[in-house]
Write a protein that holds these residues in place. Structure first.
Motif, PDB file in Angstrom:
ATOM      1  N   ILE A 104       0.827  -1.211   0.000  1.00 23.11           N
ATOM      2  CA  ILE A 104       0.000   0.000   0.000  1.00 23.11           C
ATOM      3  C   ILE A 104       0.872   1.277   0.000  1.00 23.11           C
ATOM      4  O   ILE A 104       2.049   1.241   0.362  1.00 23.11           O
ATOM      5  CB  ILE A 104      -0.925   0.030   1.223  1.00 23.11           C
ATOM      6  N   THR A 156       5.101  -2.747   2.233  1.00 27.99           N
ATOM      7  CA  THR A 156       4.574  -4.100   2.212  1.00 27.99           C
ATOM      8  C   THR A 156       4.322  -4.468   3.664  1.00 27.99           C
ATOM      9  O   THR A 156       5.234  -4.369   4.494  1.00 27.99           O
ATOM     10  CB  THR A 156       5.603  -5.096   1.644  1.00 27.99           C
ATOM     11  N   VAL A 182      -0.158  -5.653 -17.972  1.00 25.59           N
ATOM     12  CA  VAL A 182       0.341  -6.849 -17.313  1.00 25.59           C
ATOM     13  C   VAL A 182       0.365  -6.692 -15.793  1.00 25.59           C
ATOM     14  O   VAL A 182       0.342  -7.688 -15.061  1.00 25.59           O
ATOM     15  CB  VAL A 182       1.756  -7.200 -17.845  1.00 25.59           C
ATOM     16  N   PHE A 183       0.362  -5.467 -15.308  1.00 24.46           N
ATOM     17  CA  PHE A 183       0.489  -5.239 -13.869  1.00 24.46           C
ATOM     18  C   PHE A 183      -0.837  -5.293 -13.110  1.00 24.46           C
ATOM     19  O   PHE A 183      -0.854  -5.252 -11.875  1.00 24.46           O
ATOM     20  CB  PHE A 183       1.198  -3.905 -13.612  1.00 24.46           C
ATOM     21  N   PRO A 240      -3.860  -4.709 -10.894  1.00 26.51           N
ATOM     22  CA  PRO A 240      -4.139  -3.696  -9.864  1.00 26.51           C
ATOM     23  C   PRO A 240      -2.895  -2.901  -9.456  1.00 26.51           C
ATOM     24  O   PRO A 240      -3.035  -1.830  -8.854  1.00 26.51           O
ATOM     25  CB  PRO A 240      -4.662  -4.521  -8.684  1.00 26.51           C
ATOM     26  N   ALA A 241      -1.702  -3.392  -9.787  1.00 25.76           N
ATOM     27  CA  ALA A 241      -0.479  -2.668  -9.426  1.00 25.76           C
ATOM     28  C   ALA A 241      -0.263  -1.459 -10.337  1.00 25.76           C
ATOM     29  O   ALA A 241       0.731  -0.745 -10.202  1.00 25.76           O
ATOM     30  CB  ALA A 241       0.730  -3.600  -9.468  1.00 25.76           C
ATOM     31  N   GLN A 252      -2.346   0.907 -10.115  1.00 27.33           N
ATOM     32  CA  GLN A 252      -2.752   1.964  -9.173  1.00 27.33           C
ATOM     33  C   GLN A 252      -1.553   2.355  -8.302  1.00 27.33           C
ATOM     34  O   GLN A 252      -0.622   1.586  -8.114  1.00 27.33           O
ATOM     35  CB  GLN A 252      -3.865   1.433  -8.251  1.00 27.33           C
ATOM     36  N   LEU A 253      -1.642   3.547  -7.757  1.00 26.68           N
ATOM     37  CA  LEU A 253      -0.610   3.967  -6.811  1.00 26.68           C
ATOM     38  C   LEU A 253      -0.685   3.065  -5.582  1.00 26.68           C
ATOM     39  O   LEU A 253      -1.726   2.958  -4.939  1.00 26.68           O
ATOM     40  CB  LEU A 253      -0.838   5.430  -6.403  1.00 26.68           C
ATOM     41  N   HIS A 254       0.411   2.400  -5.295  1.00 26.21           N
ATOM     42  CA  HIS A 254       0.489   1.542  -4.105  1.00 26.21           C
ATOM     43  C   HIS A 254       1.881   1.718  -3.511  1.00 26.21           C
ATOM     44  O   HIS A 254       2.474   2.785  -3.666  1.00 26.21           O
ATOM     45  CB  HIS A 254       0.171   0.090  -4.486  1.00 26.21           C
ATOM     46  N   GLY A 255       2.423   0.736  -2.839  1.00 26.16           N
ATOM     47  CA  GLY A 255       3.741   0.919  -2.236  1.00 26.16           C
ATOM     48  C   GLY A 255       4.374  -0.392  -1.885  1.00 26.16           C
ATOM     49  O   GLY A 255       3.800  -1.469  -2.128  1.00 26.16           O
ATOM     50  N   ALA A 256       5.566  -0.305  -1.329  1.00 22.52           N
ATOM     51  CA  ALA A 256       6.285  -1.517  -0.954  1.00 22.52           C
ATOM     52  C   ALA A 256       7.361  -1.193   0.067  1.00 22.52           C
ATOM     53  O   ALA A 256       7.942  -0.106   0.057  1.00 22.52           O
ATOM     54  CB  ALA A 256       6.936  -2.181  -2.161  1.00 22.52           C
ATOM     55  N   THR A 265       9.998  -1.297 -11.262  1.00 23.56           N
ATOM     56  CA  THR A 265       9.761  -2.660 -10.785  1.00 23.56           C
ATOM     57  C   THR A 265      10.883  -3.087  -9.843  1.00 23.56           C
ATOM     58  O   THR A 265      11.925  -2.441  -9.758  1.00 23.56           O
ATOM     59  CB  THR A 265       9.720  -3.648 -11.954  1.00 23.56           C
TER      60      THR A 265
END
Lengths: 132, 132, 132, 132, 132, 132
Positions: free
Chosen positions: B12, B31, F20-21, F23-24, F26-30, F83
């Motif tokens: 997120i 994560t 290919v991504f 839902p990723a 969208q702006l998300h994080g890790a 990525t």
């Protein structure tokens, strides 16, 4: 409260009875990484809860009765599913008996609680804790 | 006491309000490795606390509402920092609602406690536990 | 060289033939944590080696043929010990076939190597790597 | 209950007194992976138990007094075995003093419990928990 | 290529010579989690690289010469810093000698490479690999 | 070959371009757990590949440019998907530049290879390795 945990493992085969288990009703198997935790309100004059060497030997002895076996053929386990929860309780109870019999030394007689956690994979584990 | 834990994760974006957060006031992300623990005083007749398959599906459903999103834009989360602690409580509460609604089966109705731990890195994690 | 790894697991029963295996000659079982690594000299225009979602599905499909089973009864595995090494090769070969068949998309056709590691416990694991 | 845990480590030499320790009576050493857990019944208005940055600094300061040293020569530790259990209590007590002195901020003054776990290897760890 | 890895550990004291080491010039210690990897181009007729039981015993024997000791007083290690890198090479070389002497059985004589990794903490590790 | 690895982490937000991504997009994080490996054919006169303290500082400096940020707004990263693979290469290249500039000391000038692995979760990671 002080707690000491030691880790060992077993590799067993078994199957489950009950629709809820889906494909796990078939004969399959598991590596259980076994964490045994010994809890006490205080340490002894050596500064320990129990002798880790002695506790490791006892855990190994308890696990030896299960290791490299098909648990479906163990008469002591008949009539119940050997789920991760049930095996955690079985191992905790046998360790508690061993502690009460003095096998873990004086520290073992002063234990407040034993908890056993079985990791069945990197995404699932179960534990059982009981007082002594 | 028996406990069963299952692991899943979300990825997120979010930002925090408050000087205490330093650079984490900027939009960043995480994560969260999510461990959901279900505790019960006893196992059912199948030898389980809850059906792990069913619990995993429910956890996945709860996490799906958060996963791959910018939590700053989630109106249900407005007005509060989505810290690791706050998210752990949110997920635990939603799992508790799900258990109380019967979504986890009969075992879910007999739960004593739910604990949710979110690992934000290899050196920091937070949890929230509540009774049911 | 770029490498991408995804993790999944299987829970199987089996036994080994050969004195070298000692108690593992008895029917027992294992959880294998399976790490599949896909290596390529370059990433594609999206910046990836392979689509992780697609690779995860293919790994899951390959593992589904083994999961929750007694491998001693799998005719495709007859006449050999299903050791950790042998299973690592089997899974790697099936993933390689899948990649060559285009199941992993264009990135899968450009792979240089596949490596599969099976963790049988917290203290033992084995891997097999092969070029494509 | 909310809990926040941070991880750090120390690398020390020491020896033990007492036959129960066997070869560990000789001068040897250990890396202790140190997990410090801060528990509180509620989060503050920022949504946190304690400021993780501040808590990490305090933990590092407490560990700095022990790190890269031969604990046998630390006069503050004389007359007792610096077992994993004893060191867990020592670190927990020093963190508790720090919290009570306000070093962890307002959240630190509202803590219900501190638990410190020291991992001495991948197969053994110990913890000490105390209320504040 | 097939690889098999087994894990064990040692707990030692030592100090380093050289300004680059900073506070690690003082007598301190470490737990080294030791991963020994045996690589071979093929498995034998049993489907294994080496007998894991036999390899574990050999690794334990090699580690026993180092375990629970102050390495500064080991004459075989005099005149060099016993860094993580140097210890990884020492253990790998001793395992290679053991393999070449037939201690690991026929599989040990067919090894292509040995790699030894020593984890000194959760955030640092080192390895040495060599052909046979 | 000798290898030394150190671990750190970053927490970032980003989004991906490309169907290919899923839902990723969208702006998300890790949270990326970052392992940087430095390989050399030999150790120096101190018995080390590189000074771990110095390497840790350089890794931290490289990561500081990415940490707690929305990578979509980093002009140095424009026009490409950030990525796990691409970020692993970016960090490896920046560490290689730093080593070649002498920032890691004499050992850094003798490196044969740098590998950077980014763990994006407990079930997925990617790495990039390059010679120097």
């Amino acid at each position: 409260m002080f707690k000491v945990t030691i880790r060992d493992h077993i590799m067993i085969a078994h199957s489950f009875t009950g629709e809820v288990f889906g494909p796990a009703q078939q004969l399959h198997g598991a590596t259980f990484i076994v964490d045994a935790t010994f809890a006490s309100t205080d340490v002894d004059e050596n500064g320990i809860v129990v002798d880790i060497g002695r506790a490791s030997e006892r855990l190994r002895a308890v696990l030896a009765d299960l290791n490299y076996r098909n648990l479906d053929e163990d008469s002591a386990l008949a009539g119940q599913n050997t789920t991760t929860e049930v095996l955690a309780r079985l191992i905790a109870d046998r360790l508690a008996d061993s502690a009460n019999a003095g096998d873990l030394g004086p520290g073992g007689l002063a234990l407040a609680e034993i908890e056993v956690t079985l990791h069945e994979s990197h995404v699932a584990w179960a534990s059982y804790s009981r007082s002594l």
